[in-house]
Scaffold this motif. Structure first.
Motif, short mmCIF file in Angstrom:
data_model
loop_
_atom_site.label_atom_id
_atom_site.label_comp_id
_atom_site.label_asym_id
_atom_site.label_seq_id
_atom_site.Cartn_x
_atom_site.Cartn_y
_atom_site.Cartn_z
N ALA A 234 0.83 -1.20 0.00
CA ALA A 234 0.00 0.00 0.00
C ALA A 234 0.86 1.26 0.00
CB ALA A 234 -0.93 -0.01 1.21
N ILE A 235 1.93 1.25 0.81
CA ILE A 235 2.83 2.41 0.87
C ILE A 235 3.49 2.68 -0.47
CG2 ILE A 235 5.00 3.24 1.90
CD1 ILE A 235 4.15 1.84 4.49
N ALA A 236 3.77 1.62 -1.22
CA ALA A 236 4.39 1.78 -2.54
C ALA A 236 3.50 2.54 -3.51
CB ALA A 236 4.74 0.40 -3.10
N LYS A 237 2.20 2.65 -3.21
CA LYS A 237 1.26 3.32 -4.10
C LYS A 237 1.00 4.77 -3.70
CE LYS A 237 -1.14 -1.03 -5.12
NZ LYS A 237 -2.42 -1.77 -5.04
N LEU A 238 1.72 5.26 -2.72
CA LEU A 238 1.55 6.67 -2.32
C LEU A 238 2.91 7.33 -2.13
CD1 LEU A 238 2.14 6.59 0.99
CD2 LEU A 238 -0.16 5.69 1.03
N LYS A 239 2.89 8.63 -1.94
CA LYS A 239 4.13 9.38 -1.75
C LYS A 239 3.90 10.48 -0.71
CE LYS A 239 3.03 12.09 -5.91
NZ LYS A 239 3.49 12.49 -7.26
N MET A 240 4.99 10.86 -0.05
CA MET A 240 4.92 11.95 0.92
C MET A 240 4.95 13.28 0.18
SD MET A 240 7.06 10.94 4.34
CE MET A 240 8.55 10.32 3.55
N ALA A 241 4.02 14.14 0.53
CA ALA A 241 3.96 15.45 -0.12
C ALA A 241 5.03 16.38 0.45
CB ALA A 241 2.58 16.06 0.10
N LEU A 242 5.38 17.37 -0.33
CA LEU A 242 6.29 18.43 0.12
C LEU A 242 5.48 19.52 0.79
CD1 LEU A 242 8.45 18.59 -3.12
CD2 LEU A 242 9.37 18.08 -0.86
N ILE A 243 5.94 19.96 1.96
CA ILE A 243 5.23 20.98 2.74
C ILE A 243 6.12 22.21 2.90
CG2 ILE A 243 3.96 21.45 4.87
CD1 ILE A 243 2.83 19.17 3.14
N GLU A 244 5.49 23.37 2.91
CA GLU A 244 6.22 24.63 3.07
C GLU A 244 7.18 24.55 4.25
OE1 GLU A 244 5.16 29.37 3.77
OE2 GLU A 244 3.61 27.83 3.96
N CYS A 245 8.43 24.88 4.00
CA CYS A 245 9.49 24.71 4.99
C CYS A 245 9.54 25.89 5.97
CB CYS A 245 10.83 24.59 4.27
SG CYS A 245 12.24 24.29 5.36
N LYS A 246 9.76 25.58 7.25
CA LYS A 246 9.99 26.61 8.27
C LYS A 246 11.48 26.93 8.31
CE LYS A 246 8.39 25.86 12.36
NZ LYS A 246 8.10 25.12 13.61
N ASN A 247 11.81 28.14 8.70
CA ASN A 247 13.21 28.55 8.87
C ASN A 247 14.04 28.29 7.62
OD1 ASN A 247 12.65 29.19 11.65
ND2 ASN A 247 12.82 27.01 12.11
N CYS A 248 13.42 28.43 6.45
CA CYS A 248 14.11 28.25 5.17
C CYS A 248 13.88 29.48 4.30
CB CYS A 248 13.56 27.01 4.44
SG CYS A 248 13.74 25.46 5.33
N GLU A 249 14.55 29.51 3.18
CA GLU A 249 14.32 30.60 2.23
C GLU A 249 12.90 30.51 1.68
OE1 GLU A 249 17.24 30.49 -0.82
OE2 GLU A 249 18.94 30.74 0.54
N PRO A 250 12.29 31.64 1.37
CA PRO A 250 10.92 31.62 0.82
C PRO A 250 10.83 30.72 -0.41
CG PRO A 250 11.57 33.86 1.38
CD PRO A 250 12.81 33.02 1.53
N GLY A 251 9.76 29.99 -0.51
CA GLY A 251 9.56 29.11 -1.66
C GLY A 251 10.19 27.74 -1.50
N THR A 252 10.75 27.45 -0.31
CA THR A 252 11.37 26.15 -0.07
C THR A 252 10.36 25.19 0.56
OG1 THR A 252 13.50 27.23 0.33
CG2 THR A 252 13.27 24.96 1.08
N PHE A 253 10.35 23.95 0.08
CA PHE A 253 9.44 22.93 0.59
C PHE A 253 10.26 21.74 1.09
CE2 PHE A 253 6.89 25.64 -1.96
CZ PHE A 253 5.58 25.54 -1.49
N ALA A 254 9.68 20.97 2.02
CA ALA A 254 10.43 19.86 2.61
C ALA A 254 9.51 18.70 2.94
CB ALA A 254 11.15 20.32 3.88
N ARG A 255 10.10 17.51 2.97
CA ARG A 255 9.41 16.31 3.45
C ARG A 255 9.91 16.01 4.86
NH1 ARG A 255 10.55 14.69 -1.99
NH2 ARG A 255 8.61 14.40 -3.18
N PRO A 256 9.16 15.26 5.65
CA PRO A 256 9.65 14.91 6.98
C PRO A 256 10.85 13.98 6.90
CG PRO A 256 7.63 13.72 6.47
CD PRO A 256 7.81 14.72 5.38
#
Length: 318
Positions: A234-256
């Motif tokens: 089941a996990i192989a059929k999904l992906k972690m989304a990128l979320i707006e990053c804290k304490n980063c340059e504007p426009g930067t996104f991150a995964r956990p």
């Protein structure tokens, strides 16, 4: 002269007898105190029957805590940890039961709860953070959009965002994920009617993996530490989304990840806490101690949580 010596002797003998009575009385008092202390110690010290412990664990930590229990029982084959996985609020209710010695939840006890349990069981439960966890935002592999700002997530959860996306969480009430999203992301606002509650984290993963238009919120260990083939598929059929990053340059996104959690860049981070209801060195204390040792902390690290009892950062050797 002879009678004076005899009289003095009798007087000394009487004093000696009185002193001996005092000493005997003192010795009896000390013996009674020692027996009393021994009885108290016998009540506090775990006996041979202290080989089984019951704990309640927040369901969102099930994968990593299953591994912790497995390794602990392997290291101490004379022990048995009986675990129940359930929503966070139910774990706290279990703490009132005599049979439940430990709960694993996503927060520490507040002052009112500490005072309540102090009055209920006669002492304050011990609690501390063992690791840092994150809530992953997951989408189906076929999803066209997998990057979201915090405002996007707020809009989705309150029913004001993209109406094409079906939002799922691991339950409607009482779960740690629900509480965290409401308290930390929505500032107490209610979920929108578009939000669906899955039965549990496994059910949520299965739903996202079969629904291309869905987005879900789940504890990171469910994604990084699968427990069976079905879950892994089941996990192989999904992906972690990128979320707006804290304490980063504007426009930067991150995964956990351990890095983004450690450096406070990923925004949806929470703790993994134990609450111990045991005022003597019993099996509960031994299990908590194990979670704090290198072996226990490495299990958290392997599940991509961030251990907080031991620092495993690499050291440079010259």
């Amino acid at each position: 002269m002879h009678y004076m010596v005899a009289g003095e002797f009798i007087g000394v003998l009487r004093k000696t007898t009185i002193n001996m009575k005092n000493w005997i009385f003192l010795i009896l008092v000390l013996l009674l105190a020692a027996c009393s202390n021994q009885q108290a110690n016998n009540k506090k010290q775990p006996g041979k029957s202290d080989t089984t412990i019951r704990i309640s664990v927040d369901e969102s930590f099930e994968p990593v805590m299953t591994e912790e229990v497995k390794v602990f029982e392997s290291a101490y084959p004379d022990t048995k940890v009986v675990v129940e996985y359930k929503p966070e609020a139910e774990c706290l209710r279990d703490l009132e039961k005599d049979s439940t010695k430990i709960v694993i939840i996503s927060r520490e006890l507040n002052r009112e709860e500490t005072k309540y349990y102090d009055g209920k069981i006669g002492y304050k439960p011990e609690f501390a953070q063992m690791a840092k966890d994150a809530i992953a935002v997951v989408v189906n592999n076929q999803a066209t959009d997998s990057s979201f700002s915090l405002n996007d997530l707020k809009q989705l959860l309150t029913g004001k965002g993209n109406s094409k996306l079906k939002v799922a969480i691991d339950g409607n009430t009482a779960t740690s994920t629900v509480r965290y999203l409401k308290d930390s992301l929505l500032a107490g606002a209610a979920f929108g009617k578009n939000v669906t509650g899955a039965k549990n984290s496994q059910d949520l993963i299965n739903y996202i993996s079969t629904t291309p238009s869905a987005i879900g919120f789940v504890g990171i260990s469910w994604i990084t530490n699968p427990q069976n083939t079905e879950q892994e598929q089941a996990i192989a059929k999904l992906k972690m989304a990128l979320i707006e990053c804290k304490n980063c340059e504007p426009g930067t996104f991150a995964r956990p990840s351990q890095q983004t959690i450690t450096f406070n860049q990923y925004p949806l981070v929470r703790g993994l806490y134990y609450v111990l209801k045991e005022n003597y060195p019993g099996l509960g204390s031994r299990f908590v101690e194990f979670l704090s040792t290198e072996r226990g902390q490495l299990i958290f690290r392997r599940a991509l949580l961030v251990p907080t009892k031991i620092n495993f950062t690499r050291r440079r050797i010259i």
